[in-house]
Motif scaffolding. Structure first.
Motif, PDB file in Angstrom:
ATOM      1  N   LYS A 189       0.889  -1.407   0.018  1.00  0.00           N
ATOM      2  CA  LYS A 189       0.142  -0.434   0.512  1.00  0.00           C
ATOM      3  C   LYS A 189       1.100   1.382   0.471  1.00  0.00           C
ATOM      4  O   LYS A 189       0.844   2.327  -0.868  1.00  0.00           O
ATOM      5  N   ILE A 190       2.346   0.822   1.056  1.00  0.00           N
ATOM      6  CA  ILE A 190       2.690   2.864   0.603  1.00  0.00           C
ATOM      7  C   ILE A 190       3.315   2.821  -0.412  1.00  0.00           C
ATOM      8  O   ILE A 190       3.649   2.965  -0.722  1.00  0.00           O
ATOM      9  N   LYS A 191       3.987   1.677  -0.956  1.00  0.00           N
ATOM     10  CA  LYS A 191       4.769   1.439  -1.985  1.00  0.00           C
ATOM     11  C   LYS A 191       3.685   2.076  -3.476  1.00  0.00           C
ATOM     12  O   LYS A 191       4.876   2.688  -4.405  1.00  0.00           O
ATOM     13  N   SER A 192       2.652   1.622  -3.398  1.00  0.00           N
ATOM     14  CA  SER A 192       1.722   2.159  -4.376  1.00  0.00           C
ATOM     15  C   SER A 192       1.730   3.220  -4.838  1.00  0.00           C
ATOM     16  O   SER A 192       1.401   4.674  -5.315  1.00  0.00           O
ATOM     17  N   LEU A 233      -2.091   3.989   6.076  1.00  0.00           N
ATOM     18  CA  LEU A 233      -2.204   3.306   6.045  1.00  0.00           C
ATOM     19  C   LEU A 233      -2.851   2.469   6.577  1.00  0.00           C
ATOM     20  O   LEU A 233      -4.427   1.841   6.395  1.00  0.00           O
ATOM     21  N   GLU A 234      -4.486   3.490   7.204  1.00  0.00           N
ATOM     22  CA  GLU A 234      -5.975   3.373   7.181  1.00  0.00           C
ATOM     23  C   GLU A 234      -6.648   4.253   6.413  1.00  0.00           C
ATOM     24  O   GLU A 234      -7.575   4.710   7.150  1.00  0.00           O
ATOM     25  N   ASP A 235      -5.781   5.198   6.082  1.00  0.00           N
ATOM     26  CA  ASP A 235      -6.016   6.920   5.274  1.00  0.00           C
ATOM     27  C   ASP A 235      -6.995   6.834   4.335  1.00  0.00           C
ATOM     28  O   ASP A 235      -6.569   5.341   3.768  1.00  0.00           O
ATOM     29  N   PRO A 236      -8.283   6.443   4.336  1.00  0.00           N
ATOM     30  CA  PRO A 236      -8.927   6.858   3.030  1.00  0.00           C
ATOM     31  C   PRO A 236      -8.300   6.379   1.490  1.00  0.00           C
ATOM     32  O   PRO A 236      -8.621   6.151   0.664  1.00  0.00           O
ATOM     33  N   ALA A 237      -6.956   7.313   1.405  1.00  0.00           N
ATOM     34  CA  ALA A 237      -6.509   7.352  -0.182  1.00  0.00           C
ATOM     35  C   ALA A 237      -5.987   6.463  -0.083  1.00  0.00           C
ATOM     36  O   ALA A 237      -6.244   5.884  -1.716  1.00  0.00           O
ATOM     37  N   LEU A 238      -5.164   5.358   0.768  1.00  0.00           N
ATOM     38  CA  LEU A 238      -4.343   4.335   0.470  1.00  0.00           C
ATOM     39  C   LEU A 238      -5.506   3.250   0.387  1.00  0.00           C
ATOM     40  O   LEU A 238      -5.766   2.040  -1.308  1.00  0.00           O
ATOM     41  N   MET A 239      -6.629   3.523   1.327  1.00  0.00           N
ATOM     42  CA  MET A 239      -7.211   2.207   1.233  1.00  0.00           C
ATOM     43  C   MET A 239      -8.060   2.196  -0.070  1.00  0.00           C
ATOM     44  O   MET A 239      -8.429   1.173  -0.586  1.00  0.00           O
ATOM     45  N   SER A 240      -8.716   3.366  -0.776  1.00  0.00           N
ATOM     46  CA  SER A 240      -9.631   3.952  -2.186  1.00  0.00           C
ATOM     47  C   SER A 240      -8.442   2.670  -2.698  1.00  0.00           C
ATOM     48  O   SER A 240      -9.382   2.023  -3.851  1.00  0.00           O
ATOM     49  N   MET A 241      -6.993   3.047  -3.301  1.00  0.00           N
ATOM     50  CA  MET A 241      -5.872   2.653  -4.402  1.00  0.00           C
ATOM     51  C   MET A 241      -6.706   1.214  -3.934  1.00  0.00           C
ATOM     52  O   MET A 241      -6.666   0.361  -4.930  1.00  0.00           O
ATOM     53  N   ASN A 242      -6.508   0.530  -3.321  1.00  0.00           N
ATOM     54  CA  ASN A 242      -6.240  -0.924  -2.306  1.00  0.00           C
ATOM     55  C   ASN A 242      -7.828  -1.425  -2.820  1.00  0.00           C
ATOM     56  O   ASN A 242      -7.438  -2.361  -3.375  1.00  0.00           O
ATOM     57  N   PHE A 243      -8.708  -1.275  -3.286  1.00  0.00           N
ATOM     58  CA  PHE A 243     -10.305  -1.207  -2.930  1.00  0.00           C
ATOM     59  C   PHE A 243     -10.325  -1.853  -4.608  1.00  0.00           C
ATOM     60  O   PHE A 243     -11.383  -2.097  -4.963  1.00  0.00           O
ATOM     61  N   LEU A 244      -9.712  -0.611  -4.708  1.00  0.00           N
ATOM     62  CA  LEU A 244      -9.990  -0.275  -6.325  1.00  0.00           C
ATOM     63  C   LEU A 244      -9.235  -1.115  -7.862  1.00  0.00           C
ATOM     64  O   LEU A 244      -9.487  -2.159  -8.566  1.00  0.00           O
TER      65      LEU A 244
END
Lengths: 449, 449
Positions: A294-297, B18-29
């Motif tokens: 996630k950080i790498k992204s 790591l619990e931020d909406p921005a990183l969660m977003s990318m991960n979810f998508l």
């Protein structure tokens, strides 16, 4: 139109790392190397260049493409997409890396726990960014240490507490004392960074008993170990003790790998093995590797699949053994280490106050001298004597190393090593440290007339 | 041996991003795209794949190698060293990039002010890391914005204050109000991030007058502008107004470039042009690019020269014009944009509450609907209707976008676009938004029976 001489920004208003000794060090060392291009250099930790070959880049790329098509049954479109399109954040050669770790290191890594990174440097950065949650989070590291680790820690504002090295490669009593001292100060030690095999810059290695004891301390004190292993392949011929990760039954170790020395610096491919289980705020559990991903992204999106393919091709061509793939390089470094150590003995064998270690592998030999070693001396060495090396003080965050220098044995060969050592001897003589009269070694190990 | 089910770490003790909406977003998508591989996808901002070709990677690599040897007179050893060894932190294709910027954008960039990065993402990260010196430092950005910028800001703990976009691409009154409001709260606004050409995700562009006015605001309010331009090449045929950097006489603009869409995502090569003059603590003055380079040396060391060579080869083969190099791609995206907009008109032309914009270029069309658009709806869309798109809410840091969706026109073609829009129409109907009876467009633009 703005005046071309006007100042737009001042570093005092930029991130503090930009005035940090670690980043200034790297900059100074690069800069002086650039300023004296003809100097003989014992400075860079670069792999030997004579085996580099652009055609091998093409060949490895084809090997990997063939692996996808013939080996995995990919269509031509799928091969193109894999190499050319955006890709999996954790990488596309993770399974090949896991096979290589099993083959060379006896590490049993779940491919899903591997994050392929832009060199080992990015792996360090990702791990430190993840672990540094609050200002009280601190990292421990054997001192002296690789300046890239110090720099990455500085970027995430994570203090690095030095731990004594000593002959064992790490002083475990001091490690425990540092952890407990930090906790008493309200700090939270998260991990200890170590390079158990032929460390940069010290050249020291840990024996098996020390490795086992270090894992026990990590377990007892509840910290992680960051094991960085760029030089393990370059042993003296008798291998190395098992890596910490191979001995790790408690998921205490995050293994940091690099292909810069074993395949190609120009690929800029490294990785982290992060098999720790992480529970998130929703109660779901996953691998630490997925948190690093996630950080790498948000740092580099993904590692160039073209660069990964070059490394993947090299692994495929060598049946996953980097040890086997580097037999020529091992021989070069082995001969160079011997030549440097014997050359030091021949020149300074009975010169009071000058001593050095004899590493069993890796790229680095450390020399201790009875005078001050600093950037001014390096500048003088480059300008007047035409020889470069690295002041050890750059590898200490606090005081230390002020009468030590690091010689890298990876770049120079044969006659250049002799000439380089002669120039160092002239520099030392200038500092009142008269070398013994020496005779040159010839390649056979016998003495020339 | 640790219990395989035991938890080693919890995200609450890892970095907040790591619990931020921005990183969660990318991960979810990414995750949902992986879970529904057969769905027709208007989601990813990926370039069209049909022109990808592994042989062109080899050819471009050879073109660049030939440029070094025949063009610059490098020996074979120097060519190998340039491509295979560790290299210049700021990159090896900086001069070629400067020529391309002059040719396509009318930007007069000193090659020394160019930092070649691992994709544009790393360029953003480096700039934000440098600018975020203290907790009071904040970034401004037109909202909605690219989630990668939000994520990079989160990694360096730099708040992003939203600025209204509006039809002009940026609401300058709101920009000034946000800057002044931030200052009143004790914050220090460092820069405003903008994408003046065919923005992701809005599709909006700024006209020339807005660009000039924005530069004036930046000068008056003493902030920098971060100009991100991944889509400018993909105009409708009539070009674009000059970039901010081309108009920038006050060194207010840091230009962020990407080759992911114009050459190859798999190279992972981008860059920053940072010509600002920076004075350091010793009173010496240099380029902001050199400060970014110091940070880069601690994140990725340098960008893979092999990957850079692929991009360099593409620039050399196209006489430095990415506009010329992308004529086929421009035609594809132009046709796709037309087809999507006409397809929306055919299906929703008299459907109350459904509207969309008609971008003059780029990859993205935004659709507004009279019902809630969120991740649950996307999940339903994928599972029941086999079509993917992106909820616009992911691109807002605060509220906003809750009844908008983004359609990317870059991946699907022809019949898949029609089928994808049919599926979207079925989804909308399920939400009570009955489409008009529609007839399919055929390629000529006429109507099929």
């Amino acid at each position: 139109m703005r005046d071309t001489d006007a100042v737009d920004l001042v570093t005092a208003e930029l991130h503090g790392s930009l005035e940090d000794p670690a980043l200034m060090s790297m900059n100074f060392l690069n800069e002086i190397t650039g300023r004296y291009p003809e100097a003989l250099s014992f400075a860079p930790g670069r792999p030997v260049e004579r085996f580099f070959d652009v055609e091998s880049v093409h060949r490895r790329l084809r090997t990997f493409s063939d692996h996808l098509s013939a080996g995995l049954g990919y269509s031509p479109e799928e091969v193109s997409r894999t190499l050319c399109q955006y890709g999996r954040t954790k990488g596309i050669v993770h399974d090949l890396i896991a096979r290589s770790l099993a083959r060379d290191e006896g590490i049993d890594a779940d491919p899903e726990s591997v994050v392929v990174t832009v060199g080992c440097q990015e792996a360090m950065f990702l791990v430190l960014r993840a672990l540094r949650a609050e200002p009280r989070d601190v990292l421990l590291s054997v001192s002296p240490l690789y300046v890239g680790l110090t720099g990455a820690a500085r970027l995430v504002e994570m203090p690095v507490l030095p731990v004594a090295g000593g002959a064992a490669g790490i002083d475990l009593d001091d490690l425990v004392a540092q952890i407990r001292g930090a906790r008493q100060r309200g700090q939270r030690p998260r991990a200890c960074y170590v390079m158990p095999d032929f460390a940069n810059p010290s050249g020291l290695s840990m024996d098996l008993a020390t490795r086992r004891a270090l894992l026990e301390v990590a377990e007892r004190e509840d910290i992680l170990l960051l094991e960085d292993n760029p030089y393990g392949v370059f042993h003296g011929g008798e291998g190395t003790p098992p890596t910490l990760k191979a001995l790790d039954t408690g998921r205490r170790v995050i293994y940091l790998g690099s292909f810069a020395k074993t395949v190609l610096p120009g690929a800029r491919v490294g990785y982290a093995v992060a098999d720790q289980r992480v529970r998130d705020a929703q109660g779901a559990t996953g691998l630490f590797a997925d948190q690093l991903s996630k950080i790498k992204s948000m740092v580099t999106v993904n590692t160039s699949p073209i660069a990964q393919a070059v490394v993947g091709g090299a692994l495929l061509e060598n049946a996953f053994s980097l040890d086997a793939a580097n037999s020529r390089e091992q021989e070069v470094y082995r001969a160079n280490r011997r030549q440097v150590v014997e050359g030091l003995e021949a020149r300074f064998g009975n010169c009071e106050g000058v001593s050095w270690n004899t590493p069993a592998g890796g790229f680095f030999v450390c020399v201790t001298v009875p005078f001050t070693v600093d950037d001014d001396l390096l500048e003088l060495s480059a300008r007047r004597f035409g020889v470069l090396w690295t002041p050890m003080a750059h590898f200490y965050s606090g005081p230390g190393g002020s009468n030590e220098l690091r010689l890298s044995v990876s770049s120079l060969t044969g006659a250049d090593i002799e000439e380089g050592l002669d120039r160092i001897a002239a520099l030392f003589a200038e500092r009142g440290c008269a070398p013994t009269a020496h005779t040159r070694f010839v390649r056979s190990g016998g003495r020339a007339p």
